[in-house]
Design an enzyme around this catalytic site. Structure first.
Site, mmCIF file in Angstrom:
data_model
loop_
_atom_site.group_PDB
_atom_site.id
_atom_site.type_symbol
_atom_site.label_atom_id
_atom_site.label_comp_id
_atom_site.label_asym_id
_atom_site.label_seq_id
_atom_site.Cartn_x
_atom_site.Cartn_y
_atom_site.Cartn_z
ATOM 1 N N ASP A 1 -7.468 -2.245 -1.182
ATOM 2 C CA ASP A 1 -8.397 -3.103 -0.451
ATOM 3 C C ASP A 1 -9.780 -2.717 -0.944
ATOM 4 O O ASP A 1 -10.123 -1.522 -0.949
ATOM 5 C CB ASP A 1 -8.307 -2.841 1.058
ATOM 6 C CG ASP A 1 -6.949 -3.230 1.631
ATOM 7 O OD1 ASP A 1 -6.240 -4.034 1.001
ATOM 8 O OD2 ASP A 1 -6.615 -2.721 2.717
ATOM 9 N N GLU B 1 -6.530 -12.600 2.850
ATOM 10 C CA GLU B 1 -7.431 -11.430 2.839
ATOM 11 C C GLU B 1 -8.182 -11.346 1.513
ATOM 12 O O GLU B 1 -7.576 -11.036 0.485
ATOM 13 C CB GLU B 1 -6.617 -10.131 3.049
ATOM 14 C CG GLU B 1 -5.883 -10.086 4.384
ATOM 15 C CD GLU B 1 -5.010 -8.827 4.541
ATOM 16 O OE1 GLU B 1 -4.953 -8.017 3.590
ATOM 17 O OE2 GLU B 1 -4.414 -8.672 5.608
ATOM 18 N N HIS C 1 -7.758 -7.765 -0.395
ATOM 19 C CA HIS C 1 -6.473 -7.141 -0.739
ATOM 20 C C HIS C 1 -5.941 -7.614 -2.091
ATOM 21 O O HIS C 1 -5.779 -8.815 -2.318
ATOM 22 C CB HIS C 1 -5.460 -7.469 0.365
ATOM 23 C CG HIS C 1 -4.068 -6.946 0.096
ATOM 24 N ND1 HIS C 1 -3.573 -5.793 0.682
ATOM 25 C CD2 HIS C 1 -3.084 -7.418 -0.707
ATOM 26 C CE1 HIS C 1 -2.336 -5.596 0.246
ATOM 27 N NE2 HIS C 1 -2.010 -6.561 -0.593
ATOM 28 N N HIS D 1 0.841 -1.212 0.000
ATOM 29 C CA HIS D 1 0.000 0.000 0.000
ATOM 30 C C HIS D 1 0.874 1.259 0.000
ATOM 31 O O HIS D 1 0.512 2.264 -0.600
ATOM 32 C CB HIS D 1 -0.911 0.017 1.234
ATOM 33 C CG HIS D 1 -2.071 -0.911 1.151
ATOM 34 N ND1 HIS D 1 -3.213 -0.617 0.458
ATOM 35 C CD2 HIS D 1 -2.279 -2.145 1.690
ATOM 36 C CE1 HIS D 1 -4.089 -1.615 0.564
ATOM 37 N NE2 HIS D 1 -3.539 -2.563 1.305
#
Ligand SMILES: [Zn+2]
Length: 255
Positions: free
Chosen positions: A177, A234, A237, A170
Site C-alpha cells: 500500500d 483502493e 493497493h 499482503h
C-alpha cells in the site's frame, strides 16, 4: 693385616655409601619424573580449572543474557525496504493507532516484501525520482498472517478486511500500500486518505480537480508499468501476481 682390615672397612663404608647414594637416586628419580608429571598434570588441571571457570562464568551470565534480544535472522525469502538505502519513505500505519481500526496491529513498523517486489519498488523509485523528482511512501508491506487475524479481530467485516481464512496478498508478501511524495517528502494529493473506504477511493472515480486526477493517473500508471496490478476500490493497493507464494506467519523483530 691391620692395614688390610682398615682398607676393608673403608671399602665397606664406600660400598655402603654407594648403596645409600644409589638408593637415594633411585627414589629421587621416579619422584623427578613424577614431579614432571605433576607439573603437566597441574597444567592440565589448570586448563580444566580455567575451562570450568569459563563454563561457570557462562552459566552464571546466562540469566543476564536471557533478557537480551537474540540477533535477528531474516529469512532469505524476505527483503526489507529501508529508507536509508533506498530513499523510499515508510509510514507503516498499522504500527500505530492512526489507521481505520484505531488499534496498533504491528508492534513496530518495518517493511518486508518478496525479492521481486523489492526489485520493482526500487525501479519505480528511481523512475519517479528521475522523471519528476518524486518518490514512494509505503503505508503497508508484508502483513504476517497473525497480524491479518488481529486486523480481522478489530474489524471483522469482509468489506474492509480480507478474512484470515482467505488470506491477504499482503500476507504472501506480494502486495504493498503506497502513495507518491514530492521532492520534499509530502504526499501528493490523491483525493482521499489511505484506507478511505468509499467511492472516492475507487480508480474509476473521476469527480476530482485536475491536479488530483493527474496524481491518481500517475500512481496507477507507474505501478502498472512495472508489472503491479491494481484493485478497483483502493488507489493505494498494488500487488504482483505473476508468481505465487504461500501465506506466511513469519513476524519481524522489534528493538
Ligand atoms: Zn493493501
Amino acid at each position: 693385616m691391620r692395614r688390610i682390615g682398615f682398607f676393608v672397612r673403608i671399602s665397606n663404608w664406600v660400598l655402603l655409601f654407594l648403596v645409600v647414594f644409589a638408593g637415594c637416586k633411585m627414589e629421587k628419580s621416579p619422584s623427578g619424573i613424577s614431579d614432571g608429571m605433576n607439573a603437566k598434570d597441574s597444567l592440565t588441571q589448570l586448563d580444566k580449572n580455567t575451562a570450568s571457570e569459563e563454563t561457570e562464568d557462562k552459566v552464571s551470565t546466562e540469566p543476564i543474557n536471557e533478557g537480551k534480544k537474540k540477533k535477528e535472522v531474516i529469512p532469505p525469502q524476505w527483503k526489507e525496504i529501508v529508507t536509508d538505502s533506498t530513499g523510499i519513505l515508510l509510514d507503516i500505519k498499522y504500527a500505530g493507532t492512526d489507521n481505520f481500526t484505531k488499534k496498533k496491529i504491528y508492534p513496530c513498523g518495518r517493511c518486508f516484501v518478496r525479492p521481486e517486489v523489492a526489485e520493482k519498488l526500487l525501479l519505480i523509485q528511481k523512475d519517479l525520482k528521475e522523471r519528476y523528482g518524486f518518490g514512494l511512501k509505503l503505508f503497508d508491506c508484508y502483513r504476517p498472517a497473525p497480524a491479518q487475524q488481529r486486523l480481522w479481530d478489530a474489524v471483522p467485516d469482509p468489506d474492509y478486511v480480507t478474512p484470515p481464512a482467505k488470506g491477504s496478498m499482503h500476507s504472501k508478501g506480494l502486495a504493498v500500500d503506497l502513495t507518491i511524495v514530492d521532492k520534499n517528502g509530502n504526499d501528493l494529493n490523491m483525493g482521499t486518505p489511505y484506507d478511505f473506504f468509499g467511492r472516492e477511493a475507487h480508480h474509476d472515480y473521476e469527480d476530482f480537480a485536475a491536479d488530483i486526477q493527474k496524481n491518481r493517473v500517475l500512481i496507477k500508471k507507474v505501478m502498472e508499468l512495472h508489472g503491479f496490478n491494481s484493485i478497483r476500490t483502493e488507489w493505494w493497493h498494488y500487488s504482483l501476481t505473476k508468481k505465487s507464494y504461500p501465506l506466511s506467519d513469519w513476524e519481524w523483530q522489534c528493538d
